[in-house]
Design an enzyme around this catalytic site. Structure first.
Site, PDB file in Angstrom:
ATOM      1  N   ASP A 172      18.828 -22.002 -15.171  1.00 40.43           N
ATOM      2  CA  ASP A 172      17.775 -22.796 -14.640  1.00 40.43           C
ATOM      3  C   ASP A 172      17.081 -22.347 -14.461  1.00 40.43           C
ATOM      4  OD1 ASP A 172      19.423 -24.340 -14.441  1.00 40.43           O
ATOM      5  OD2 ASP A 172      19.185 -24.008 -12.067  1.00 40.43           O
ATOM      6  N   ALA A 220      27.388  -3.127 -16.331  1.00 39.01           N
ATOM      7  CA  ALA A 220      26.295  -2.105 -15.596  1.00 39.01           C
ATOM      8  C   ALA A 220      26.502  -1.728 -14.738  1.00 39.01           C
ATOM      9  CB  ALA A 220      25.111  -3.464 -16.333  1.00 39.01           C
ATOM     10  N   ARG A 242      30.605 -21.399  -4.821  1.00 40.80           N
ATOM     11  CA  ARG A 242      29.009 -21.399  -3.528  1.00 40.80           C
ATOM     12  C   ARG A 242      30.109 -22.004  -2.425  1.00 40.80           C
ATOM     13  NH1 ARG A 242      25.467 -23.689  -7.030  1.00 40.80           N
ATOM     14  NH2 ARG A 242      26.090 -24.890  -8.901  1.00 40.80           N
ATOM     15  N   CYS A 243      29.452 -21.241  -1.357  1.00 40.76           N
ATOM     16  CA  CYS A 243      30.723 -20.795  -0.161  1.00 40.76           C
ATOM     17  C   CYS A 243      29.884 -21.408   1.237  1.00 40.76           C
ATOM     18  CB  CYS A 243      30.491 -19.741  -0.230  1.00 40.76           C
ATOM     19  SG  CYS A 243      31.833 -18.906   1.502  1.00 40.76           S
ATOM     20  N   ASP A 270      15.234 -19.929 -12.835  1.00 36.08           N
ATOM     21  CA  ASP A 270      14.616 -20.554 -11.552  1.00 36.08           C
ATOM     22  C   ASP A 270      14.106 -19.886 -10.389  1.00 36.08           C
ATOM     23  OD1 ASP A 270      16.683 -20.676 -10.285  1.00 36.08           O
ATOM     24  OD2 ASP A 270      16.718 -22.958  -9.998  1.00 36.08           O
ATOM     25  N   THR A 289      21.362 -16.936 -13.867  1.00 36.15           N
ATOM     26  CA  THR A 289      21.050 -18.679 -13.421  1.00 36.15           C
ATOM     27  C   THR A 289      20.273 -18.548 -14.970  1.00 36.15           C
ATOM     28  OG1 THR A 289      20.550 -20.671 -12.094  1.00 36.15           O
ATOM     29  CG2 THR A 289      19.007 -18.751 -12.015  1.00 36.15           C
ATOM     30  N   ALA A 322      10.528 -31.838 -29.805  1.00 43.03           N
ATOM     31  CA  ALA A 322      10.681 -33.063 -28.980  1.00 43.03           C
ATOM     32  C   ALA A 322       9.262 -33.562 -28.724  1.00 43.03           C
ATOM     33  CB  ALA A 322      11.425 -32.867 -27.823  1.00 43.03           C
ATOM     34  N   GLY A 355      26.224 -20.861  -9.295  1.00 45.04           N
ATOM     35  CA  GLY A 355      26.830 -21.216 -10.968  1.00 45.04           C
ATOM     36  C   GLY A 355      26.543 -20.340 -11.967  1.00 45.04           C
ATOM     37  N   ASP A 378      18.829 -18.583  -6.466  1.00 43.32           N
ATOM     38  CA  ASP A 378      17.954 -17.832  -5.275  1.00 43.32           C
ATOM     39  C   ASP A 378      18.925 -17.986  -4.029  1.00 43.32           C
ATOM     40  OD1 ASP A 378      18.650 -20.464  -5.810  1.00 43.32           O
ATOM     41  OD2 ASP A 378      15.945 -20.998  -5.320  1.00 43.32           O
ATOM     42  N   GLY A 379      19.842 -19.260  -3.955  1.00 41.53           N
ATOM     43  CA  GLY A 379      20.944 -19.677  -2.764  1.00 41.53           C
ATOM     44  C   GLY A 379      21.661 -18.633  -2.896  1.00 41.53           C
ATOM     45  N   HIS A 438      12.309 -41.277 -35.761  1.00 44.08           N
ATOM     46  CA  HIS A 438      13.490 -40.761 -34.969  1.00 44.08           C
ATOM     47  C   HIS A 438      12.959 -40.328 -34.114  1.00 44.08           C
ATOM     48  CE1 HIS A 438      12.803 -37.712 -38.299  1.00 44.08           C
ATOM     49  NE2 HIS A 438      13.170 -36.987 -36.374  1.00 44.08           N
ATOM     50  N   ARG A 476      20.425 -43.363 -27.735  1.00 37.95           N
ATOM     51  CA  ARG A 476      21.522 -43.074 -28.016  1.00 37.95           C
ATOM     52  C   ARG A 476      21.502 -42.489 -27.172  1.00 37.95           C
ATOM     53  NH1 ARG A 476      23.413 -46.633 -29.711  1.00 37.95           N
ATOM     54  NH2 ARG A 476      24.360 -47.199 -31.511  1.00 37.95           N
ATOM     55  N   ARG A 534      17.642 -28.968 -12.085  1.00 40.15           N
ATOM     56  CA  ARG A 534      18.065 -29.383 -10.975  1.00 40.15           C
ATOM     57  C   ARG A 534      16.543 -29.699  -9.994  1.00 40.15           C
ATOM     58  NH1 ARG A 534      23.015 -28.068  -7.480  1.00 40.15           N
ATOM     59  NH2 ARG A 534      22.116 -25.506  -7.791  1.00 40.15           N
ATOM     60  N   ILE A 570      28.366 -27.647 -20.647  1.00 35.94           N
ATOM     61  CA  ILE A 570      28.314 -26.811 -22.125  1.00 35.94           C
ATOM     62  C   ILE A 570      27.231 -25.751 -22.255  1.00 35.94           C
ATOM     63  CG2 ILE A 570      26.762 -27.811 -23.446  1.00 35.94           C
ATOM     64  CD1 ILE A 570      28.892 -28.545 -25.928  1.00 35.94           C
ATOM     65  N   GLN A 571      26.308 -26.317 -21.225  1.00 41.28           N
ATOM     66  CA  GLN A 571      24.743 -25.398 -21.459  1.00 41.28           C
ATOM     67  C   GLN A 571      25.115 -23.899 -20.789  1.00 41.28           C
ATOM     68  OE1 GLN A 571      21.593 -27.902 -20.620  1.00 41.28           O
ATOM     69  NE2 GLN A 571      23.114 -29.160 -20.123  1.00 41.28           N
TER      70      GLN A 571
END
Ligand code: F6P
Length: 319
Positions: free
Chosen positions: A127, A22, A72-73, A129, A125, A186, A11, A103-104, A215, A243, A171, A250-251
């Site tokens: 994430d 760089a 992704r291959c 992670d 990434t 939140a 991703g 990591d992948g 709310h 909702r 994920r 978009i992220q």
């Protein structure tokens, strides 16, 4: 080493372009040629490899996405795919490779090194992670994108006195959910690393409602499950008008923040330094604002952890 390659894989994340820039500039500064591989590991197999000059990476530091494209291959996971990749790199006279990805992608870098081709991983990434680094390239930008979106949702949530469930990416990792939830106050943050009890979430919402709260914002990391299903459940159980917004890809876009541009530049330059010093099979990272490196296989044996003290804090602040 006189010629190296660079690719982006998995991703995309904002700041990957700054990393490519760089790598190219740092290498050329040391009289080393750079070749860009397009479409990640797929481009290694299809031989989509092209020389990059200083000017080719001008005017990209502020752009999201990756000028080298990404993929992704599946084929690269096979021994044949990996051998074709090494053969193609060698045919181009390339002696070392920098891989920017998650990591992948690092597993791919390890596989190349195991086949005798020196490869260094740079964590990129949204994430956040990847073990072995406090931050990955793109996380800060994605975080700010999420915060920006939630701020807007909060306006309409206030006007209509509604409950909002917002699904963010992640994920396996709850960093984006946790950081954005804390930054946005939140009421509830659900992350894959921490089991939740729907009755507790409902009780918390109702308690707030009884206290006069009109709310609420609930952040759900995609790894927890569907935000839409969760929103339906919340509406059913609380009777509060609810909702759902799924922020989705978009992220992954947008101009990288200053933090990500600097991080990408530092990590990528360090990766080139390692290759030129004869290192292989390592990843670079940032820990306590210091650049670090360690063998990829050792890093991938570790598990990325969310910051549980932050999770606890988010709960304490959203009473
Ligand atoms: O790994 C980054 C990431 O954005 C995850 O948060 C998300 O689950 C996944 O990629 C989405 O991948 P794709 O764009 O291939 O659907």
């Amino acid at each position: 080493m006189k010629r190296i390659g660079v690719l982006t894989s998995g991703g995309d994340s904002p700041g990957m372009n700054a990393a490519i820039r760089a790598v190219v500039r740092k290498a050329i500064f040391h009289d080393v040629e750079v070749y860009g591989v397009r479409y990640g590991y797929a481009g290694l197999i299809s031989n989509d490899i092209h020389k990059l000059e200083v000017g080719d990476v001008g005017d990209i530091i502020h752009r999201g996405g990756t000028m080298l494209y990404t993929a992704r291959c599946e084929e690269f996971k096979t021994p044949e795919g990996q051998q074709t990749a090494v053969d193609n790199l060698k045919k181009c006279g390339i002696e070392g490779l920098v891989v920017v990805g998650g990591d992948g992608s690092f597993r791919g870098a390890e596989a190349l090194t195991a086949r005798g081709f020196p490869t260094i991983g740079v964590p990129g990434t949204i994430d956040n992670d990847v073990p072995g680094t406090d931050y990955t390239i793109g996380f800060d930008t994605a975080l700010n994108t999420v915060i920006n979106a939630i701020d807007k949702i909060r306006d309409t949530a206030t006007s209509h006195e509604r409950t909002y469930v917002i699904e963010v990416m992640g994920r396996d990792a709850g960093d984006l959910a946790l950081w954005s939830g804390l930054a946005d106050g939140a009421e509830t943050i659900l992350i894959p690393e921490q089991p939740h009890d729907i009755h507790e979430v409902v009780e918390r919402l109702l308690r707030g409602h009884r206290r006069g709260k009109k709310h609420s914002i609930i952040i759900v990391a995609e790894g927890v499950g569907s935000g839409v299903d969760f929103g339906n459940k919340i509406q059913e159980e609380t009777g509060l008008e609810t909702r759902v917004t799924v922020l989705g890809h978009i992220q992954r876009g947008g101009s990288p923040t200053g933090f990500d541009r600097v991080l990408a530049s530092r990590l990528a330059a360090k990766a080139v330094e390692l290759l030129l010093a004869g290192e292989a099979g390592k990843m670079v990272g940032i820990v306590n604002n210091e650049l670090v490196d360690q063998p990829i296989d050792a890093a991938l044996k570790l598990k990325h952890e969310v910051d549980y003290t932050m999770y606890k804090l988010s709960q304490e602040l959203s009473i």
